[in-house]
Design a protein around this motif. Structure first.
Motif, short mmCIF file in Angstrom:
data_model
loop_
_atom_site.label_atom_id
_atom_site.label_comp_id
_atom_site.label_asym_id
_atom_site.label_seq_id
_atom_site.Cartn_x
_atom_site.Cartn_y
_atom_site.Cartn_z
N PHE A 63 19.44 24.39 41.10
CA PHE A 63 19.34 25.63 40.50
C PHE A 63 18.42 26.77 41.24
O PHE A 63 17.40 26.33 41.00
N ASN A 64 18.86 27.65 41.61
CA ASN A 64 17.88 28.64 42.21
C ASN A 64 17.55 29.77 41.12
O ASN A 64 18.50 30.23 40.66
N VAL A 65 16.10 29.96 40.92
CA VAL A 65 15.84 30.72 39.86
C VAL A 65 15.82 31.99 40.33
O VAL A 65 15.73 33.11 39.35
N ASN A 66 16.13 32.62 41.37
CA ASN A 66 15.93 33.89 41.82
C ASN A 66 17.60 34.35 41.77
O ASN A 66 17.92 35.77 41.36
N THR A 67 18.37 33.67 42.11
CA THR A 67 19.83 33.92 42.13
C THR A 67 20.75 33.47 40.72
O THR A 67 21.80 34.11 40.65
N PHE A 68 19.84 32.54 39.90
CA PHE A 68 20.66 32.15 38.84
C PHE A 68 21.85 31.28 39.34
O PHE A 68 23.03 31.29 38.59
N LYS A 69 21.90 30.68 40.72
CA LYS A 69 23.20 29.95 41.05
C LYS A 69 22.82 28.53 41.14
O LYS A 69 21.80 27.91 41.57
N TRP A 70 23.86 27.77 40.74
CA TRP A 70 23.95 26.28 40.74
C TRP A 70 24.61 25.84 42.00
O TRP A 70 25.56 26.54 42.47
N MET A 71 24.30 24.38 42.49
CA MET A 71 24.65 24.10 43.81
C MET A 71 24.69 22.56 43.56
O MET A 71 23.87 21.94 43.32
N GLU A 72 26.15 21.99 43.66
CA GLU A 72 25.94 20.54 43.63
C GLU A 72 25.80 20.05 44.94
O GLU A 72 26.43 20.14 45.83
N LEU A 73 24.60 19.02 44.97
CA LEU A 73 24.24 18.52 46.10
C LEU A 73 24.77 17.13 46.51
O LEU A 73 24.89 16.63 47.50
N SER A 74 25.22 16.44 45.35
CA SER A 74 25.75 15.08 45.57
C SER A 74 26.46 14.73 44.38
O SER A 74 25.82 14.88 43.08
N PRO A 75 27.67 14.34 44.19
CA PRO A 75 28.25 14.04 42.87
C PRO A 75 28.20 12.73 42.42
O PRO A 75 27.57 12.00 43.21
N SER A 76 28.48 12.35 41.26
CA SER A 76 28.13 11.15 40.71
C SER A 76 29.12 10.25 41.40
O SER A 76 30.30 10.40 41.56
N SER A 77 28.79 9.08 41.78
CA SER A 77 29.35 7.91 42.30
C SER A 77 28.86 6.58 41.95
O SER A 77 27.69 6.42 41.90
N SER A 78 30.07 5.80 41.46
CA SER A 78 29.48 4.48 41.18
C SER A 78 29.05 3.41 42.36
O SER A 78 28.70 2.25 42.05
N ASP A 79 29.40 3.81 43.64
CA ASP A 79 29.14 2.96 44.57
C ASP A 79 28.02 3.40 45.41
O ASP A 79 27.89 3.10 46.73
N ARG A 80 27.05 4.39 45.02
CA ARG A 80 25.96 4.70 45.70
C ARG A 80 24.80 4.70 44.91
O ARG A 80 24.78 4.85 43.75
N SER A 81 23.57 4.52 45.62
CA SER A 81 22.44 4.56 45.11
C SER A 81 21.87 5.87 44.70
O SER A 81 22.26 6.87 45.45
N PRO A 82 21.14 6.28 43.82
CA PRO A 82 20.42 5.27 42.94
C PRO A 82 21.29 4.97 41.75
O PRO A 82 22.45 5.77 41.82
N LEU A 83 21.14 4.23 41.03
CA LEU A 83 21.88 3.82 39.81
C LEU A 83 22.21 4.72 38.84
O LEU A 83 21.34 5.86 38.82
N ARG A 84 23.43 4.91 38.54
CA ARG A 84 23.73 5.83 37.45
C ARG A 84 22.63 5.68 36.16
O ARG A 84 22.68 4.56 35.53
N LYS A 85 22.06 6.74 35.85
CA LYS A 85 21.10 6.60 34.81
C LYS A 85 20.28 7.94 34.06
O LYS A 85 20.96 8.93 34.22
N LEU A 86 19.98 7.30 32.98
CA LEU A 86 19.26 8.64 32.26
C LEU A 86 17.76 8.03 32.00
O LEU A 86 17.33 7.16 32.30
#
Length: 171
Positions: A96-119
């Protein structure tokens, strides 16, 4: 949009608040319908420290899923968000860029890649050798990703994995 003097953020838990400059940025979380109220409109709650006032501002782009227990850290004018729990565990990375208030997805959730899906992991920003990194440490989750060498995993879902995300490479 509510005026700055009238707006108060929704009560919530499982969220993060990140400071950039004179502002605190608060996104998602759980309780009092936060996840549902932001589903159709991506709003960021912003607190102006010198004035002591809250505001809610619209955002654009691809925000992270509405989750609680995600990790966040700031590097310059960008806030990075990882993982969380909301309709399942996530291991997505968003910026999230605080100057533009724009989001960008850098990497989608995936069960086959690290790191572990977690909270409830920790994420910190690190700068060394002229590069910015994010370190994602530990957490609670469930995934079929291969276990990290020398990391410990409990049957409660807790782990002490450490992963580095090199911002300039996006990995």
């Amino acid at each position: 949009m509510a005026s700055k003097t009238d707006y108060q953020p929704v009560k919530r838990w499982g969220h993060s608040t990140v400071k950039v400059g004179d502002y605190l940025y608060m996104w998602s979380g759980a309780l009092s319908g936060v996840q549902d109220s932001q589903k159709e409109k991506a709003q960021m709650d912003v607190y102006h420290l010198p004035m002591g006032t809250w505001d809610q501002k619209p955002t654009t782009g691809t925000p992270p899923p509405k989750t609680s227990g995600y990790s966040s850290a700031a590097v310059g004018n960008n806030i990075y968000y990882f993982g969380g729990l909301g309709h399942g565990y996530h291991n997505s990375m968003h910026c999230f860029n605080v100057n533009t208030f724009k989001w960008m997805e850098l990497s989608p959730s995936s069960s086959d890649r690290s790191p572990l899906r977690k909270l409830y992991g920790c994420m910190i920003s690190i700068h060394f050798d002229g590069e910015d990194y994010l370190a994602i440490i530990g957490g609670i989750g469930s995934s079929s990703t291969p276990e990290q060498h020398n990391a410990q995993y409990k049957d409660t879902g807790r782990c002490n994995e450490i992963h580095y995300y090199k911002i300039s490479l996006g990995q």
